[in-house]
Design a protein around this motif. Structure first.
Motif, PDB file in Angstrom:
ATOM      1  N   GLN A  44     -22.326  17.728  77.734  1.00 46.04           N
ATOM      2  CA  GLN A  44     -22.176  16.710  76.444  1.00 46.04           C
ATOM      3  C   GLN A  44     -23.576  16.720  75.875  1.00 46.04           C
ATOM      4  N   MET A  45     -24.562  16.569  76.745  1.00 47.82           N
ATOM      5  CA  MET A  45     -25.992  16.356  76.147  1.00 47.82           C
ATOM      6  C   MET A  45     -26.432  17.721  75.456  1.00 47.82           C
ATOM      7  N   THR A  46     -26.016  18.860  76.315  1.00 49.53           N
ATOM      8  CA  THR A  46     -26.296  20.047  75.963  1.00 49.53           C
ATOM      9  C   THR A  46     -25.539  20.533  74.566  1.00 49.53           C
ATOM     10  N   ARG A  47     -24.467  20.079  74.423  1.00 58.13           N
ATOM     11  CA  ARG A  47     -23.752  20.304  73.091  1.00 58.13           C
ATOM     12  C   ARG A  47     -24.512  19.494  72.237  1.00 58.13           C
ATOM     13  N   CYS A  48     -24.984  18.209  72.085  1.00 58.92           N
ATOM     14  CA  CYS A  48     -25.564  17.522  71.138  1.00 58.92           C
ATOM     15  C   CYS A  48     -26.831  17.787  70.765  1.00 58.92           C
ATOM     16  N   PHE A  49     -27.553  18.288  71.699  1.00 58.63           N
ATOM     17  CA  PHE A  49     -29.144  18.793  71.395  1.00 58.63           C
ATOM     18  C   PHE A  49     -29.266  20.336  71.296  1.00 58.63           C
ATOM     19  N   GLY A  50     -28.441  20.914  71.539  1.00 62.50           N
ATOM     20  CA  GLY A  50     -28.325  22.443  71.223  1.00 62.50           C
ATOM     21  C   GLY A  50     -29.200  23.158  72.338  1.00 62.50           C
ATOM     22  N   ARG A  51     -29.387  22.712  73.430  1.00 61.88           N
ATOM     23  CA  ARG A  51     -30.273  23.390  74.534  1.00 61.88           C
ATOM     24  C   ARG A  51     -29.793  22.942  75.865  1.00 61.88           C
ATOM     25  N   PRO A  52     -30.070  23.734  76.884  1.00 64.30           N
ATOM     26  CA  PRO A  52     -29.786  23.284  78.183  1.00 64.30           C
ATOM     27  C   PRO A  52     -30.351  21.794  78.737  1.00 64.30           C
ATOM     28  N   ILE A  53     -29.591  21.026  79.039  1.00 62.66           N
ATOM     29  CA  ILE A  53     -30.161  19.752  79.567  1.00 62.66           C
ATOM     30  C   ILE A  53     -29.311  19.296  80.706  1.00 62.66           C
ATOM     31  N   GLU A  54     -30.435  18.875  81.817  1.00 61.08           N
ATOM     32  CA  GLU A  54     -29.763  18.335  82.942  1.00 61.08           C
ATOM     33  C   GLU A  54     -30.039  16.929  82.822  1.00 61.08           C
ATOM     34  N   VAL A  55     -28.892  16.270  83.688  1.00 60.57           N
ATOM     35  CA  VAL A  55     -28.800  14.781  83.569  1.00 60.57           C
ATOM     36  C   VAL A  55     -28.757  14.238  85.158  1.00 60.57           C
ATOM     37  N   SER A  56     -29.334  13.201  85.393  1.00 55.51           N
ATOM     38  CA  SER A  56     -29.223  12.594  86.630  1.00 55.51           C
ATOM     39  C   SER A  56     -29.361  11.003  86.227  1.00 55.51           C
ATOM     40  N   ARG A  57     -28.787  10.285  87.328  1.00 54.01           N
ATOM     41  CA  ARG A  57     -28.900   8.906  87.500  1.00 54.01           C
ATOM     42  C   ARG A  57     -29.241   8.517  88.986  1.00 54.01           C
ATOM     43  N   HIS A  58     -30.118   7.330  88.669  1.00 50.63           N
ATOM     44  CA  HIS A  58     -30.803   6.636  89.963  1.00 50.63           C
ATOM     45  C   HIS A  58     -30.883   5.428  89.824  1.00 50.63           C
TER      46      HIS A  58
END
Length: 277
Positions: A246-260
Motif C-alpha cells: 500500500q505504501m508503494t502504491r501511495c508514494f510511487g516507489r518501492p517502500i519497505e515497512v516494519s514495526r517494532h
C-alpha cells in the motif's frame, strides 16, 4: 456544542461524504470524492505525498473551509448549517504554522487557547482558567517553561506548548497538522511520548495527525488514511494499511515497512517504482 446523539449506531466525530474541493480560479481538483468517517476515541494518521490533499482534508474537518461538493459533518454539525467560528471553538488545532507572539510566555500562549485568539484577552482569564493552563503545562511535562518566552523555547517545547494551548477548550477532537516539522530526534520523541500519554489518559479524545513519516506515529495511532492525488487510496486499521504494497502504491516507489514495539518504520526498498494501480 456536542455531537448530536443518534440511536443504534456510533456517532461519527467527523464524517466526509462524497467530498470534492476544486480551486475556483483554475478549476484544479484538490480533493475528489472523499468519503471517510472518524469515531470517538480513534487516533488516525493521514498520510500521502506532497500535494495529495492532506491539509485540505484537515481544513475541512477543522471548520476552516467548505467543500465544493459533498457534505462534511463535524461533532454532529454540518458545515453550511452551523456557525463555523462557534464550531472551531470546540476543535483543537496544532500546526507549526500557527502565529504566536514570540515574546509571550508559555503560560500566556496556553491561556490564549481559552479565547481562541493570538493576543491574550486578559479580562477573560479568571483564576480557574489560569489554573487550567498551569495543569495543562504540567500534563505536557513542561511546567518549568511557564514563564519562559515562547520565542526562546526549542522547537519541541513549542510543539508541546501548542498542544497544551489546543487543549484549553477541552476539545473532543484534536487535529495535528505536521506537528513534528523541523524537530530534532529528542524533541520528536518527547512529542510522540506526550501524544501517547494523551491517548491513554483521555480515552474520549479523538486525534487526526498529518505527517510525512511513519516514524512520527505514536503507538496510539490505530487507523490510517492514505491519500493519493486527492483521492482515498485506502483506509482502515493501521496494520492493514501500513504495508509495503500500500505504501508503494501511495508514494510511487518501492517502500519497505516494519514495526517494532508499536512504532513504525518506512524506508526505500530496492527495485523499480511500481506504477499506480
Amino acid at each position: 456544542m456536542t455531537a448530536n446523539a443518534t440511536s443504534g449506531a456510533p456517532q461519527a466525530v467527523a464524517a466526509l461524504d462524497a467530498v470534492s474541493v476544486r480551486r475556483y480560479t483554475t478549476g484544479q481538483v484538490i480533493l475528489d470524492d472523499i468519503t471517510w468517517n472518524v469515531y470517538a476515541g480513534q487516533h488516525w494518521a493521514l498520510l500521502g505525498a506532497n500535494g495529495a490533499g492532506k491539509t485540505t482534508v484537515l481544513r475541512l474537518i477543522g471548520a476552516l473551509m467548505h467543500p465544493t461538493t459533498g457534505t462534511v459533518d463535524v461533532l454532529g454539525h454540518r458545515l453550511g448549517r452551523v456557525d463555523m467560528r462557534e464550531l472551531r471553538a470546540h476543535i483543537g488545532l496544532v500546526s507549526s504554522a500557527q502565529k504566536v507572539p514570540l515574546d509571550a510566555t508559555a503560560h500566556t500562549v496556553v491561556l490564549t487557547g481559552h479565547t481562541g485568539t493570538v493576543q491574550p484577552l486578559w479580562r477573560k482569564y479568571d483564576a480557574e482558567v489560569r489554573e487550567r493552563a498551569d495543569a495543562l503545562l504540567a500534563e505536557l511535562e513542561i511546567k518549568e517553561l511557564a514563564e519562559r518566552p515562547y520565542g526562546v523555547c526549542s522547537g519541541g517545547q513549542r510543539a508541546r506548548i501548542l498542544v497544551a494551548r489546543a487543549l484549553m477548550a477541552d476539545p473532543s477532537l484534536l487535529l495535528l497538522d505536521e506537528p513534528f516539522n523541523a524537530l530534532d530526534l529528542p524533541s520528536r520523541e518527547d512529542l510522540i511520548d506526550a501524544l501517547h500519554r494523551l491517548a491513554t489518559t483521555r480515552p474520549a479524545l479523538t486525534t487526526i495527525t498529518v505527517t510525512h513519516h511513519l516514524e512520527e506515529l505514536s503507538p496510539a495511532i490505530g487507523h490510517v488514511l492514505l491519500l493519493k492525488e486527492g483521492r482515498v487510496l485506502t483506509s482502515g486499521a493501521a496494520e492493514d494499511v501500513l504495508t509495503a504494497e500500500q505504501m508503494t502504491r501511495c508514494f510511487g516507489r518501492p517502500i519497505e515497512v516494519s514495526r517494532h514495539e508499536g512504532r513504525w518504520l518506512a524506508r526505500s526498498g530496492r527495485g523499480t517504482p511500481t506504477a499506480a494501480q
